[in-house]
Motif scaffolding. Structure first.
Motif, PDB file in Angstrom:
ATOM      1  N   UNK A 167       0.823  -1.037   0.016  1.00  0.00           N
ATOM      2  CA  UNK A 167      -0.197  -0.143  -0.041  1.00  0.00           C
ATOM      3  C   UNK A 167       0.680   1.276   0.102  1.00  0.00           C
ATOM      4  N   UNK A 168       2.055   1.153   0.751  1.00  0.00           N
ATOM      5  CA  UNK A 168       2.914   2.353   0.984  1.00  0.00           C
ATOM      6  C   UNK A 168       3.603   2.588  -0.593  1.00  0.00           C
ATOM      7  N   UNK A 169       3.939   1.531  -1.408  1.00  0.00           N
ATOM      8  CA  UNK A 169       4.435   1.319  -2.453  1.00  0.00           C
ATOM      9  C   UNK A 169       3.114   2.117  -3.522  1.00  0.00           C
ATOM     10  N   UNK A 170       2.341   1.752  -3.450  1.00  0.00           N
ATOM     11  CA  UNK A 170       1.149   2.144  -4.141  1.00  0.00           C
ATOM     12  C   UNK A 170       0.937   3.673  -4.127  1.00  0.00           C
ATOM     13  N   UNK A 171       0.772   4.022  -2.704  1.00  0.00           N
ATOM     14  CA  UNK A 171       0.554   5.578  -2.527  1.00  0.00           C
ATOM     15  C   UNK A 171       1.865   6.232  -3.041  1.00  0.00           C
ATOM     16  N   UNK A 172       2.925   5.960  -2.670  1.00  0.00           N
ATOM     17  CA  UNK A 172       4.121   6.742  -3.075  1.00  0.00           C
ATOM     18  C   UNK A 172       4.156   6.835  -4.739  1.00  0.00           C
ATOM     19  N   UNK A 173       4.123   5.915  -5.285  1.00  0.00           N
ATOM     20  CA  UNK A 173       4.016   5.978  -6.751  1.00  0.00           C
ATOM     21  C   UNK A 173       2.960   6.711  -7.337  1.00  0.00           C
ATOM     22  N   UNK A 174       1.733   6.535  -6.888  1.00  0.00           N
ATOM     23  CA  UNK A 174       0.692   7.396  -7.311  1.00  0.00           C
ATOM     24  C   UNK A 174       0.911   8.965  -6.962  1.00  0.00           C
ATOM     25  N   UNK A 175       1.259   9.181  -5.884  1.00  0.00           N
ATOM     26  CA  UNK A 175       1.604  10.882  -5.754  1.00  0.00           C
ATOM     27  C   UNK A 175       2.783  11.192  -6.646  1.00  0.00           C
TER      28      UNK A 175
END
Length: 170
Positions: A138-146
């Protein structure tokens, strides 16, 4: 070689503009659209620029950043080269993040992937629940999305502005 690999996974754009203007007109038009940087860092945000970009033009090369009235750590820097050939003027442009932002993203993604790896190993030896793997994912997904959405938004605005500035016929 390693920077090419990094750019495959991190925000980066490369464009070629074909301008209808002469080399001298392109350089002058760019200079007319660029103010000198008057503030560095985060402390002084009261400076108002009269032009849409800050940076400099030196010879056939330029380095610029868009002037924005809000904070965006993912604001890209633009490096360009003006090349004149028999078909006209070509402007090669790289739009990428600042170095320390790349370093932060590499650390962020590295930490997330390392956590996924460790949790996977612990789950295999029954020391951790496999469901705990979702938090670093989830942290990976949020970081890449931002990172990608903020960069893409600014990069598209920059590309559109450069189209107008260069009298582009892409």
């Amino acid at each position: 070689m390693s920077s090419k690999i990094i750019y495959k996974f991190l925000p980066y754009k490369k464009y070629t503009f074909h301008s209808t203007l002469s080399r001298e007109e392109v350089i002058q038009t760019l200079k007319n659209s660029i103010d000198f940087e008057m503030s560095y860092g985060f402390a002084n945000n009261t400076i108002k620029y009269s032009k849409p970009y800050v940076g400099m033009v030196y010879g056939n090369l330029f380095e610029i950043r868009r002037v924005i009235d809000y904070k965006n750590a993912f604001l890209p820097k633009v490096k360009g080269e003006i090349i004149e050939n028999e078909t006209g003027v070509i402007v090669n442009v790289e739009i990428k993040l600042m170095g320390f932002i790349y370093a932060f993203l590499i650390l962020w993604f590295g930490f997330c992937l390392f956590s996924v790896f460790i949790i996977s190993i612990l789950a295999m030896v029954n020391k951790a629940k496999i469901s705990t793997i979702f938090f670093p994912l989830f942290m990976l997904l949020i970081g890449s999305t931002i990172a990608y959405s903020a960069f893409e938004s600014e990069a598209e605005s920059t590309k559109s502005d450069l189209d107008k500035i260069l009298g582009n016929k892409k």
